[in-house]
Structure formats: C-alpha cells, structure tokens
Design an enzyme around this catalytic site. Structure first.
Site, mmCIF file in Angstrom:
data_model
loop_
_atom_site.group_PDB
_atom_site.id
_atom_site.type_symbol
_atom_site.label_atom_id
_atom_site.label_comp_id
_atom_site.label_asym_id
_atom_site.label_seq_id
_atom_site.Cartn_x
_atom_site.Cartn_y
_atom_site.Cartn_z
ATOM 1 N N ASP A 204 60.151 188.624 -76.648
ATOM 2 C CA ASP A 204 60.834 188.448 -75.367
ATOM 3 C C ASP A 204 61.637 187.160 -75.438
ATOM 4 O OD1 ASP A 204 61.426 188.549 -72.448
ATOM 5 O OD2 ASP A 204 59.876 190.091 -72.491
ATOM 6 N N HIS A 278 66.726 190.337 -73.571
ATOM 7 C CA HIS A 278 65.465 189.602 -73.766
ATOM 8 C C HIS A 278 65.384 189.076 -75.202
ATOM 9 C CE1 HIS A 278 63.569 190.261 -69.875
ATOM 10 N NE2 HIS A 278 63.965 191.519 -69.917
ATOM 11 N N ASP A 340 65.524 196.966 -71.191
ATOM 12 C CA ASP A 340 65.546 196.668 -69.761
ATOM 13 C C ASP A 340 66.296 195.371 -69.486
ATOM 14 O OD1 ASP A 340 63.323 195.412 -71.159
ATOM 15 O OD2 ASP A 340 62.737 194.608 -69.214
ATOM 16 N N GLU A 341 66.773 195.258 -68.246
ATOM 17 C CA GLU A 341 67.300 194.009 -67.687
ATOM 18 C C GLU A 341 68.343 193.359 -68.596
ATOM 19 O OE1 GLU A 341 63.354 192.701 -65.099
ATOM 20 O OE2 GLU A 341 63.550 191.981 -67.153
ATOM 21 N N TYR A 432 51.471 197.300 -62.036
ATOM 22 C CA TYR A 432 51.736 195.987 -62.618
ATOM 23 C C TYR A 432 50.514 195.109 -62.366
ATOM 24 C CZ TYR A 432 56.532 196.414 -64.236
ATOM 25 O OH TYR A 432 57.639 196.752 -64.960
ATOM 26 N N TRP A 482 51.704 192.024 -67.613
ATOM 27 C CA TRP A 482 52.699 190.983 -67.912
ATOM 28 C C TRP A 482 52.026 189.621 -67.725
ATOM 29 C CZ3 TRP A 482 56.725 192.792 -70.291
ATOM 30 C CH2 TRP A 482 57.198 194.077 -70.007
#
Length: 786
Positions: A204, A278, A340-341, A432, A482
């Site tokens: 990440d 990331h 993602d993102e 989550y 996470w």
C-alpha cells in the site's frame, strides 16, 4: 474441485434438522437446541447418549492416508491444548472405543462436505476430501465437553457442507506489520470456524511487505517509515541520528512456510499487490516507475494518495517480474491486484503518460485504468491465474475471467453478477472490522462507526435482486481487517473475532438455519475454547454497560449488554462477580456513592471481563469522548494518541473533518464549571479536496481554546473557554484548568445541549495537531460550593 463446483453441488443439497439435547459445561442437560458449533451445521439429529473419552481413546486414520493422518494429528493437538487430552493417533481399520476418520463416496456438497456420527460405541467422521475431514474435525473439537469431570462427545449425527466456497478475512499487513508467528496463529483461528480464504494485503502507500529478490529496495526502503506525530519524530535512533523507523517485511522463506501451514489448515492465501494506485511506498524506492515528482520517503499519512504507476514498458516489466515472484510463492488460483481509489489526475498532467495514452489510442483516464487492468489480467491468465480486484475495476472492458470484490456497498456485486463475473461481498461498513464494536473508552482504536457483532451477523450476503443464474456468480464474502488504526496484534485479534465467527456462519450456513439468539448462545459455549487456545478476542458483545440516573442522594442503575445468553451477575463491594453473585433482573436503586461491578455468566463461566461502574455525582456528570455524541460523522475515527511511545495510550472518538462533540440534555442550572481532558493527534490524513471543508473558529491565542457553547455549535452563546496552552507542553493527554460556566442572563431551567468545539489555527500552513477531547466532566454547583 474448483470453488464454483463445490457451491453448485451444495445448491442441490437437501437440508433437514432434528433438534435434540446436549450436555453443556457443568453436566446439566438443556432443553432441545442445536449443538454448540459455529458455523451451525446444515443437518443435525440427536441420537441420545454420548461417547466418553478416556486417555486410551485413539484417533484412527485409514492406513496409508497421509492427509487423513495429518487431520487426526491436528485434532489431537487441538484437544490437548483446549482440554488437556493427550490422545494417541493411529492408523488402521475403524473400531469401537475410538474416533475414526474415514474416506467415503461422494457426499452432497462436494469435497468440503463431511458426516459426523457420535454414538456411545464410537465416533465416525467421514468425508470424500481432506478439506471435509478438516471441517469435521473442527466440529468434533467444538462438541467435546466435560460432564462430571469426564470429557465426552454428545450423541449427534451431523451432515454438513458449505453454502459458499469463499469464506474469508482480509488482513492488512501493509499499514501495520504483524509477525509471522501471529499470522500463523491467525490462520489457526480462521480454521476453527471453517474460514478458508486469507486475503493478505501486502502492499500500500505506507509500506511494501513482500520480499522480491529482483528488487531489493522494495524491502530495503519501501518496508520502513517514520510514524506520524511529534513524539515519533523526536525518537532518534542513535545508530543513524535520524527518527527511528517502523516496519518490517516477510522473506520468501517465511511466506512459503506460512502458505504451507495455511494449506494444512485448509486455508488458501490470496496475496494482494496494489496497482495502479496505492503505490507511494513503491515509488519512494523506485521513482522511475511514477509519473512525476517522486515521494521523498515512505509516508505515514492515511487516506488516498495521488501517486500512480506510469504506462512505460519498463514499468509493466517491473510489475510482471513482481507478479512472477509472487505467483511462485502463492500457488492458489487468485491474485488480487487492488485497483481501488486510483487518483487519475497525474496521468492527465504527465506529458510522458499522455504520449503513451495517444499512442495506445486511449480516450480518457478511465480508459487508462481499464488498459492497465486488462494488461495485468492477460499476464496472469497466461500463467494460469485469475485476477481479483476491488469493485472499481468494474468498468467497460473489465477483463474476461476477473473476479470483483464489492466493497462500496453491494452495487458492485449486483453489476458483476448481472454481467457474468464472479463476485465476493465485503461491503463497507458492515464487513469492515476496523469499525468499533462498542462505544466505550475501553475499546481499542478504529473507525468511529459502531458495527456490533449482531450487525455483522444480521448481514445477508446473497443479493435478493439476482436471478438464479446470476446467484451462481456470488462466490461468498469476507470481513476486512484494515489496520490503519489497529497498531498491535492483540487489537487485530480483538477486531477480528468473534466477528470473524459471524462471517464464517454467514458463509457456511443457510439463512433458515441461522438465528442471533442461538448464535450468541453457541458463541458463549465456545468462549472457554477461545481462552484455552489463547485466541485474542473481543468480549464487547457480552460486556455489561450501565446507565446511571442520579437524583439527589440516590441513583437508578440499569445494566445491559448487546447479548446476554445467560444472566448478568453483579457486586457492590468492588470485587469481581462470581457464579453465586446476585443476578440482575431489574434496575438497581442505590445510595450514592456506590460501585457496581458486573459481567454475564453462562454455564458457570464469565463471558466478559468484569466492568466496574462508579455510581456517584462526578461519574454521572462525566463522559469520555466515546460517550459523547459527534456533531457529524464525515470521517469519524477512534484515534489513538501518538504518545507515549511505550505503554497505554488514550483513544479519542473524533470526526477529523469536524472535531465537534455534544453532551445532550444537560440541566445547565445545576452546572457550575467544566473540566476537560484533551489530547492531540497528528493530522496525517490524505483526504483530497475535503481538507478544505475542515474549519475551526478563530482562536484568541496562538495555541487555541476549547469553546463550550449552548445549543448551536456555530452561533450558540459561549458558556466557557478553556485555553489549550497548558496542553501544548505534553504529547499525551492533559487536563485543562477548570473553567466556570457563565449562563446567559435569563436561562431557564431544564435540559439543554452543550457543544464542545476547538478554536485553533488550521490551514495550508498549519494542519497539526488536531485537538481531541478525551473526557468532559461537568462540575455541579454543590461541588463547586465546597
């Protein structure tokens, strides 16, 4: 057998149930119920009687069946650890007086299916596949109990198979590193509940954790960072003269050992190598892979960075080399690539990337990501693997054979299944597991949304909108751990279990077999097993909270918990409750001051650590940040203080976009003053344009103040001002000097809301620290008069 085959076969499995009695700890027989097993089996029939275990009871595997013998040895190890039973493991023919493992013909449900028969003469565990034997062994282990001092297996016939083939947990080892021994134990804890996929988040923005021999700087540079905050920056390593680095990585030998151990427990590890976003840690080590200005160091901020890989051929060669070494370590079918993102701005602003975009005939930034994903997918397919990505990969042109992991709710799963793609459900916020489980000061840090064990258990992973054909593409579900705000291994265990047990039952058991009250009762039976195996776990669902209504010299105390499968017992002398302590049945009316200590009991065993509740005027007027109400929940987090560097740290519930709290329904006429304990945390959050929405009142001093307003948080009258200057001298929490409460003239008696908000400098030039409330205490007029 592939994952899909197993699931399709089980779709035709006939489910029936006959409920009977079992013998719980203590020997008493309860009314007819399901056996104390998680996940609840598909079919159970009580046969009466029980198989009694003695030191001579052998566990017998078929001769020449190495894998069955491994399962027998695994069962023996579990029984020794949890029940101090040291049973011999042998091979040969089945016989009476033994636990017999047998191979059988095809069972409904495929290779994960098993059949378990416990009769007074013998126990027989049958399965076609080794995975089925493992699952049956964990069921048998959970059934073993003790009555009158002798271990036994109550009489049951169980036929069982899973609903879904993907029953997983995602473990984030990038944001915070966990030791290989912890991950080995984590796999063991998953196997207890028939969880069979460990999605391992290894890279990440904040770290790269996997050794890649061809690129040594990934672990030499990208695996290490300086934690955020003034305290870590002041912690100088004498060997380097620089702030001490935090991190670690997993060598390839370590990974091979973990993959081997997982396979022995029936768990497949799916590695995640994030791309094309990331990527900040990677680009700190190899800046030539990026799109412009490279990061100077591996960052410690949480959130979404704009660093992305470029489109040059050498970058794809880098990624292919990385994936080749990754696939050599992880033999499973799936490779997760994130997706993602992705902040696409840098692609649009980079002249080099735009030249490549034009040469490739790509029309926009979305097409760039699709190209990236398709190219990596083709590479993985050429090696016999399948790409998994977060639901952002679900764009026009999604690669054939890709699997979509739906995290932004369930919409991604709908679209994927409707378009013929396999999907796994892991939606925010319910699955989550960094969300807190209980709003209490004794809960560890995490995201500020309350997601209880019951919330997880109530989730149904199969979308109603899908047709029968589309439902075949739903592989299952997973909980995501996470770790941005989960710094220690003990906290990972706390946040993962027993919510992971709920995910296991959702993935294994059909909806008609499930029920919250029954699940909490079965879980209560197994908490003793947790303790025997040393599984760090949350007792939050069973922890007893108290509501105290003080009135004069007396208080009314109501005790409650999220789940109470047994009975709450309490004491009034400060001692821990025992099974013979008074049982709570109605609110207590007590003279003040008093102390109530309480915990639930089930089968003579305490289900949670005793919680002690002070019953006095001061406690009635005091609230931790977790007990206050956030004014908004834009980005609500339970943040850990960055100091002290060793030992316990405070945790603050705060909306970092709007640090503002309310204490509701306060009789202001009875309040003389306000006391506040505050802390400061670094603003280490990459929240993009939302940072412009962070606003504070203008401070009256350089350090700022805590303002106490009546009613409206922006325009209500200021009743008290507490200067923050005394707290600037400490990295940890500070109790500010008491401030008198000045009521506006003519304030009527009755309940009013108080609002607590900081006035402090904040802007592009000044973002640290973010002040947060640890505790607010109101001083009643009677106390101030003394």
């Amino acid at each position: 057998m592939g994952l899909r085959q197993c699931w399709l076969r089980h779709r035709r499995f006939a489910i029936w149930v006959t409920l009977g009695a079992f013998i719980p700890p203590g020997g008493a027989v309860e009314p007819p119920v399901a056996p104390p097993v998680i996940p609840i089996p598909a079919s159970v029939e009580a046969t009466g009687g029980a198989f009694r275990i003695s030191p001579e009871t052998a566990i017998i595997a078929p001769a020449g069946d190495h894998e069955a013998r491994q399962v027998a040895e695994y069962l023996a190890q579990m029984l020794e650890r949890s029940h101090a039973l040291k049973l011999p493991v042998r091979t040969g023919a089945a016989r009476d007086g033994a636990v017999n493992l047998r191979r059988t013909q095809v069972l409904p449900g495929g290779t994960e299916a098993y059949r378990l028969e416990s009769r007074p003469q013998r126990v027989t565990l049958s399965a076609q596949g080794t995975q089925g034997l493992r699952h049956g062994a964990t069921t048998l282990w959970q059934l073993v109990t003790a009555a009158s001092g002798q271990p036994l297996v109550p009489g049951w016939v169980i036929a069982d198979a899973p609903r879904f083939p993907w029953r997983g947990i995602m473990l984030d080892s990038a944001r915070h590193y966990q030791s290989p021994e912890f991950i080995r134990q984590f796999i063991d804890w998953m196997a207890i509940y028939k969880l069979n996929v460990l999605h391992w988040h290894l890279t990440d923005d904040q770290a790269w954790r996997l050794e890649i021999k061809r690129y040594p700087k990934l672990t030499g540079v990208a695996a290490w960072r300086v934690p955020a905050g003034d305290a870590p920056r002041a912690d100088i390593d004498p060997a380097t003269g620089k702030p001490r680095l935090y991190g670690g990585f997993y060598s390839q030998d370590t990974v091979r050992a973990l993959v081997r151990h997982a396979a022995e427990r029936g768990v497949t590890i799916v590695p995640e190598i994030e791309l094309p976003g990331h990527a900040t840690a990677t680009l700190a080590a190899y800046p030539e892979l990026g799109t412009g200005e490279a990061p100077a160091e591996v960052p410690s901020d949480w959130g979404i960075y704009d660093q992305v890989y470029n489109l040059e051929e050498h970058t794809f060669k880098f990624l292919e080399h990385v994936l080749e070494e990754t696939m050599a370590l992880f033999p499973g079918r799936y490779i997760h690539v994130g997706g993602d993102e992705v902040v696409k701005r840098r692609w649009m602003e980079s002249p080099a990337v735009q030249r490549r975009v034009k040469a490739l005939g790509l029309k926009d930034a979305a097409a760039v990501q699709t190209y990236f994903t398709q190219r990596i997918a083709r590479f993985l397919e050429s090696r016999g693997r399948r790409l998994v990505g977060w639901d952002e990969i679900l764009e026009p042109g999604i690669p054939r054979g890709a699997t979509v992991m739906s995290w932004r709710g369930v919409e991604g799963a709908f679209k994927a299944a409707q378009q013929g793609f396999d999907t796994v459900l892991s939606p925010w916020p319910t699955l989550y597991f960094d969300n807190v489980q209980r709003l209490s000061a004794d809960e560890p840090p995490g995201r500020g949304r309350l997601i209880t064990l019951k919330d997880v258990y109530a989730y149904e992973p199969m979308p109603d909108q899908l047709t029968a054909k589309e439902r075949r593409h739903v592989l299952g579900l997973q909980g995501n751990v996470w770790t941005e705000h989960i710094r220690t291994e003990a906290r990972v265990g706390h946040m993962s279990f027993p919510r992971g047990a709920a995910v296991a039952e959702l993935g294994w058991s059909m909806p008609a077999r499930r029920g919250w009250e029954d699940f909490s009762r079965r879980l209560a039976h197994l908490f003793g097993h947790y303790r025997a195996l040393g599984v760090p776990h949350a007792d939050s669902a069973f922890a007893v909270d108290a509501e105290v209504d003080a009135n004069g010299a007396q208080a009314r105390v109501r005790l409650h918990a999220q789940a109470v499968p047994g009975v709450i017992r309490y004491t009034l002398d400060g001692s821990a409750p025992t099974p013979s302590s008074p049982a709570y049945s109605a609110p207590l009316v007590l003279p003040m001051p008093a102390v109530v200590t309480a915990t639930p009991f089930f089968g003579g065993q305490a289900l949670a650590a005793p919680r002690k509740h002070a019953v006095n005027a001061a406690a009635a007027w005091s609230r931790a940040s977790q007990e206050l109400t956030l004014c908004t929940e834009h980005i609500a987090l339970s943040l850990e203080d960055d100091a002290p560097l060793s030992g316990p740290r405070a945790a603050f519930l705060v909306d970092i976009q709007n640090p503002c709290w309310r204490m509701k329904a306060v009789d202001l006429a009875r309040v003389a003053a306000v006391r506040a304990t505050v802390g400061q945390v670094p603003f280490n959050f990459q929240i993009g344009e939302d940072v412009k929405k962070v606003r504070f009142a203008a401070p009256q001093s350089r350090a700022g103040e805590l303002l106490v307003r009546q009613g409206d948080c922006d325009n209500g009258p200021v009743l008290a001002t507490l200067p923050l200057e005394p707290a600037t001298r400490s990295h940890a929490t500070t109790q500010l000097p008491e401030a008198p409460l000045a009521l506006p003239e003519g304030t009527a008696a009755g309940p009013r809301d108080l609002c607590f908000r900081f006035a402090q400098p904040f802007g592009d030039w000044r973002r640290d620290p973010v002040w947060a409330i640890d505790r607010i205490a109101l001083v009643p007029r009677a106390e101030a008069a003394r």
